[in-house]
Design an enzyme around this catalytic site. Structure first.
Site, PDB file in Angstrom:
ATOM      1  N   GLN A  19       0.823  -1.216   0.000  1.00 31.49           N
ATOM      2  CA  GLN A  19       0.000   0.000   0.000  1.00 31.49           C
ATOM      3  C   GLN A  19       0.856   1.265   0.000  1.00 31.49           C
ATOM      4  O   GLN A  19       0.330   2.373  -0.114  1.00 31.49           O
ATOM      5  CB  GLN A  19      -0.952  -0.006   1.195  1.00 31.49           C
ATOM      6  CG  GLN A  19      -0.263   0.046   2.543  1.00 31.49           C
ATOM      7  CD  GLN A  19      -1.230  -0.031   3.708  1.00 31.49           C
ATOM      8  OE1 GLN A  19      -1.742  -1.105   4.017  1.00 31.49           O
ATOM      9  NE2 GLN A  19      -1.489   1.099   4.360  1.00 31.49           N
ATOM     10  N   CYS A  25      -5.372   0.374   3.752  1.00 30.04           N
ATOM     11  CA  CYS A  25      -5.408  -1.041   4.145  1.00 30.04           C
ATOM     12  C   CYS A  25      -6.819  -1.608   4.066  1.00 30.04           C
ATOM     13  O   CYS A  25      -7.017  -2.768   3.688  1.00 30.04           O
ATOM     14  CB  CYS A  25      -4.841  -1.207   5.549  1.00 30.04           C
ATOM     15  SG  CYS A  25      -5.730  -0.260   6.806  1.00 30.04           S
ATOM     16  N   HIS A 162      -6.045  -1.376  11.938  1.00 29.90           N
ATOM     17  CA  HIS A 162      -5.445  -1.814  10.670  1.00 29.90           C
ATOM     18  C   HIS A 162      -6.232  -2.996  10.090  1.00 29.90           C
ATOM     19  O   HIS A 162      -6.533  -3.951  10.808  1.00 29.90           O
ATOM     20  CB  HIS A 162      -3.986  -2.206  10.916  1.00 29.90           C
ATOM     21  CG  HIS A 162      -3.261  -2.647   9.686  1.00 29.90           C
ATOM     22  ND1 HIS A 162      -3.249  -1.909   8.523  1.00 29.90           N
ATOM     23  CD2 HIS A 162      -2.526  -3.758   9.425  1.00 29.90           C
ATOM     24  CE1 HIS A 162      -2.532  -2.543   7.616  1.00 29.90           C
ATOM     25  NE2 HIS A 162      -2.098  -3.680   8.127  1.00 29.90           N
TER      26      HIS A 162
END
Lengths: 214, 77
Positions: A19, A25, A162
């Site tokens: 990324q 994410c 995340h």
């Protein structure tokens, strides 16, 4: 349940993505889930556009952050087709949403589920096999320094921050673990993968679990 | 090109090394399958920079999974 299971063995998982400095994410995890479920349903493994989700999922914030649930809700409501990565390449920055004609080739979402599996990780293992790879939100503060091995400490379940994709598990050794596909490139972790102990909701892996249906 | 940034990254890197010692101190008492912590591509970032750039997912509150209820709804779907 089998003692170990890995969607990579079914040819259903694309190579590790990176990324870069884009906080996307959440988009990488759900696009990875769509790619894998497409294979589970008998399709070919395709690399789909993460940038399309970053640019077009209007209730999220692109490279500044977002939610897997909100993104799946958008895909489910709009029936927007995910096009291939080559047609809408990743740029690691926010951009204008590019629309494609309804007749354009792509993969759309039929439905999705979002659940909290804390205390039910065995059930989560069963759903991983039945539903396909699961997009989850974890607390990844300590992942800044992770090199490999099974994460059993230093990972709270109180600060989810995340999004990653759970693609398998292994319970054959002393410490059963989830196999987690990250989106920080192959130089991070174990060739881009992390392993998280099963059974203690380590890193909050079971708190916010989403599955996609095509 | 930027000396100030160079020194800041150097400080971040040195802090990372100290953090690795702490994180590995628990793991070494466990099996050889335990997680290892050390230098990677994020070692010259401060924890704040790392958080701002990479820890950007927002978790929604989702319902607890109940096997019978959601198993049935899946079959209906």
């Amino acid at each position: 349940l089998p003692t170990k299971f890995d969607w990579r063995d079914k040819g259903a998982v694309n190579p590790i993505q990176n990324q870069e400095a884009c906080g996307g994410c959440w988009a990488f995890s759900i696009v990875g889930a769509v790619e894998s479920v497409h294979v589970k349903n008998g399709g070919a493994l395709k690399q789909l556009s993460v940038q399309q989700v970053i640019d077009c999922s209007y209730n999220n914030h692109g490279c500044n952050g977002g939610s897997t649930v909100t993104a799946l809700d958008w895909l489910n409501k709009t029936k927007e087709k995910l096009v291939s990565q080559s047609e809408y390449p990743f740029k690691a920055k926010n951009g204008m949403c590019h629309y494609f004609a309804p007749s354009h080739d792509g993969i759309s979402v039929k439905n999705y589920q979002a659940h909290n599996f804390s205390g039910q990780e065995k059930e989560m293992m069963a759903r991983l096999i039945e539903w396909g790879p699961l997009a989850v939100i974890v607390d990844a503060v300590s992942w800044q320094d992770y090199l490999g091995g099974i994460i059993q400490h230093h990972c709270s379940s109180h600060n989810p921050n995340h999004a990653v994709l759970v693609i398998g598990y292994d319970t054959t050794g002393d410490v059963p673990y989830w196999i987690v596909r990250n989106s920080w490139g192959t130089s991070w972790g174990d060739e881009g993968y992390a392993y998280i102990k099963i059974g203690a909701n380590m890193c909050g892996i079971a708190d916010s679990v989403t599955a996609v249906f095509l | 090109n930027n000396q100030q940034e160079y020194y800041q990254r150097k400080i971040n890197f040195e802090s990372s090394i100290r953090r690795h010692v702490y994180l590995n101190s628990v793991s070494k008492h466990l099996t050889n399958h335990s997680a290892k912590y050390g230098v990677n591509q994020f070692s010259d970032l401060s924890p704040e920079q790392f958080r701002e750039t990479y820890l950007t997912a927002q978790a929604k509150v989702v319902p607890k999974y109940t096997p019978l209820k959601h198993g049935n709804s899946l079959k209906r779907n």
